[in-house]
Design a protein around this motif. Structure first.
Motif, short mmCIF file in Angstrom:
data_model
loop_
_atom_site.label_atom_id
_atom_site.label_comp_id
_atom_site.label_asym_id
_atom_site.label_seq_id
_atom_site.Cartn_x
_atom_site.Cartn_y
_atom_site.Cartn_z
N ARG A 68 14.94 45.90 -9.34
CA ARG A 68 15.98 46.36 -10.50
C ARG A 68 16.40 47.92 -10.26
O ARG A 68 17.28 48.63 -10.27
N ASN A 69 15.05 48.60 -9.97
CA ASN A 69 15.11 50.27 -9.93
C ASN A 69 15.76 50.57 -8.77
O ASN A 69 16.63 51.37 -8.63
N TYR A 70 15.49 49.73 -7.45
CA TYR A 70 16.12 49.85 -6.28
C TYR A 70 17.81 49.76 -6.38
O TYR A 70 18.52 50.53 -5.87
N ALA A 71 18.20 48.66 -7.29
CA ALA A 71 19.62 48.62 -7.36
C ALA A 71 20.19 49.56 -7.99
O ALA A 71 21.17 50.10 -7.97
N LYS A 72 19.53 50.37 -9.05
CA LYS A 72 20.04 51.44 -9.69
C LYS A 72 20.32 52.54 -8.78
O LYS A 72 21.20 53.22 -8.78
N ARG A 73 19.26 52.78 -7.85
CA ARG A 73 19.38 54.05 -6.95
C ARG A 73 20.41 53.64 -5.86
O ARG A 73 21.09 54.71 -5.47
N GLN A 74 20.58 52.38 -5.61
CA GLN A 74 21.78 52.08 -4.61
C GLN A 74 23.15 52.30 -5.16
O GLN A 74 24.19 53.07 -4.56
N TYR A 75 23.15 52.15 -6.42
CA TYR A 75 24.61 52.39 -7.13
C TYR A 75 24.71 53.89 -7.02
O TYR A 75 25.90 54.32 -6.74
N THR A 76 23.66 54.67 -7.60
CA THR A 76 23.86 56.10 -7.51
C THR A 76 24.07 56.59 -6.12
O THR A 76 24.98 57.56 -5.94
N TRP A 77 23.58 56.15 -5.15
CA TRP A 77 23.77 56.51 -3.58
C TRP A 77 25.18 56.45 -3.38
O TRP A 77 26.04 57.35 -2.82
N PHE A 78 25.63 55.26 -3.47
CA PHE A 78 27.07 54.95 -2.97
C PHE A 78 28.14 55.56 -4.01
O PHE A 78 29.34 56.04 -3.27
N ASN A 79 28.03 55.84 -5.13
CA ASN A 79 28.97 56.38 -5.98
C ASN A 79 28.99 57.90 -5.64
O ASN A 79 30.17 58.64 -5.46
N ASN A 80 28.02 58.54 -5.12
CA ASN A 80 27.88 59.97 -5.07
C ASN A 80 28.29 60.32 -3.42
O ASN A 80 28.56 61.25 -3.30
#
Length: 292
Positions: free
Chosen positions: A249-261
């Motif tokens: 779950r934490n990794y999924a959050k970081r993935q969203y952050t990466w791709f959005n930025n």
């Protein structure tokens, strides 16, 4: 045209990539840092032969689990595959959740190998953490373990990044597709998928454990590092499973952050009940975006 399909784990990237490959005469290039390794199949949710449906896939199972494979290596391999596929008149489709791999392949990144990483041993924890975040904001960081902090930075810095213009695409025909869903739906899918694969994952990890393999790939991949703690009697199976789910779950959050930025992505809410609807929405967008 180059198509990129990205997003968090368990959102349907594999299925979408195969469907688009069939529509656009495409070949798929793996952009998941764990799926390059042989025999790491269950925990990485690696595409099966059946799921491939005859579509050609690249950069899967190219390294033994004990080998080191860096972003620099991936950049060289992915760019070569893009040219090969284009030369055949086919469409390269990069699919995966490792944002740094995708960015290194498609943007103006230049990597220079470096051998001397001893300076990292002398850095303060805060300095190490900041450098890790600079190189890969999606990297999971163990803030309270200095040894792991050092090894993580050395792994990332083993291919020292010299940024020329990291926001400049090397190709003028890239279409970025992002798949997403509501957080509660994603977390439910993550938990369900892990429960379904647990028995076979334990067998897979046990094979590595019995061989005494403790490589970078196994020490960092979710599902493997946690079950190693179970086999080492550091955690119960229940504790390891809960940790796996939370880390995912934490990794999924970081993935969203990466791709959005980092990238200009068109996001699509996945209809898991009728996936063909999502395919239609994505293909309609692609048709409007194809450069002429």
């Amino acid at each position: 045209m180059i198509i990129v399909i990205c997003g968090p784990t368990a959102v349907g990237k594999t299925k979408m990539s195969v469907e688009l490959a069939k529509i656009y005469n495409g070949e798929i290039i793996n952009a998941d840092s764990t799926q390059v390794y042989k025999e790491m199949d269950i925990g990485t949710a690696k595409v099966t032969k059946q799921e491939m449906q005859g579509v050609k896939h690249h950069l899967l199972d190219i390294k033994d689990v004990s080998e080191l494979y860096t972003v620099y290596d991936y950049q060289k391999d992915a760019r070569a595959k893009i040219e090969e596929i284009k030369n055949r008149g086919h469409v390269p489709i990069l699919v995966g959740g490792t944002g740094l791999y995708i960015k290194a392949a498609l943007y103006n990144y230049d990597f220079i190998d470096t051998d001397d990483l001893d300076y990292i041993d002398d850095l303060r924890d805060e300095e190490i953490i900041n450098k890790i975040k600079e190189i890969d904001p999606s990297m999971e960081i163990d803030y309270n373990n200095r040894r792991r902090l050092i090894s993580t930075l050395k792994m990332l810095a083993s291919s020292d990044e010299q940024v020329l213009d990291k926001d400049h695409l090397l190709y003028d025909d890239v279409i970025f597709i992002g798949l997403t869903t509501k957080r509660e739906v994603l977390y439910e899918r993550i938990d369900k998928r892990f429960d379904e694969m647990l028995v076979t994952l334990i067998d897979e990890v046990k094979t590595f454990y019995k061989k005494g393999i403790r490589s970078k790939a196994l020490n960092t991949a979710i599902g493997y590092k946690e079950l190693y703690k179970f086999f080492d009697d550091e955690e119960t199976l229940s504790e390891a499973v809960l940790e796996c789910k939370q880390n995912t779950r934490n990794y999924a959050k970081r993935q969203y952050t990466w791709f959005n930025n980092q990238m200009d992505i068109k996001w699509f809410d996945v209809n898991f009940t009728d996936f063909t609807e999502t395919i239609s929405e994505v293909t309609e967008f692609i048709e409007k975006s194809i450069p002429f």
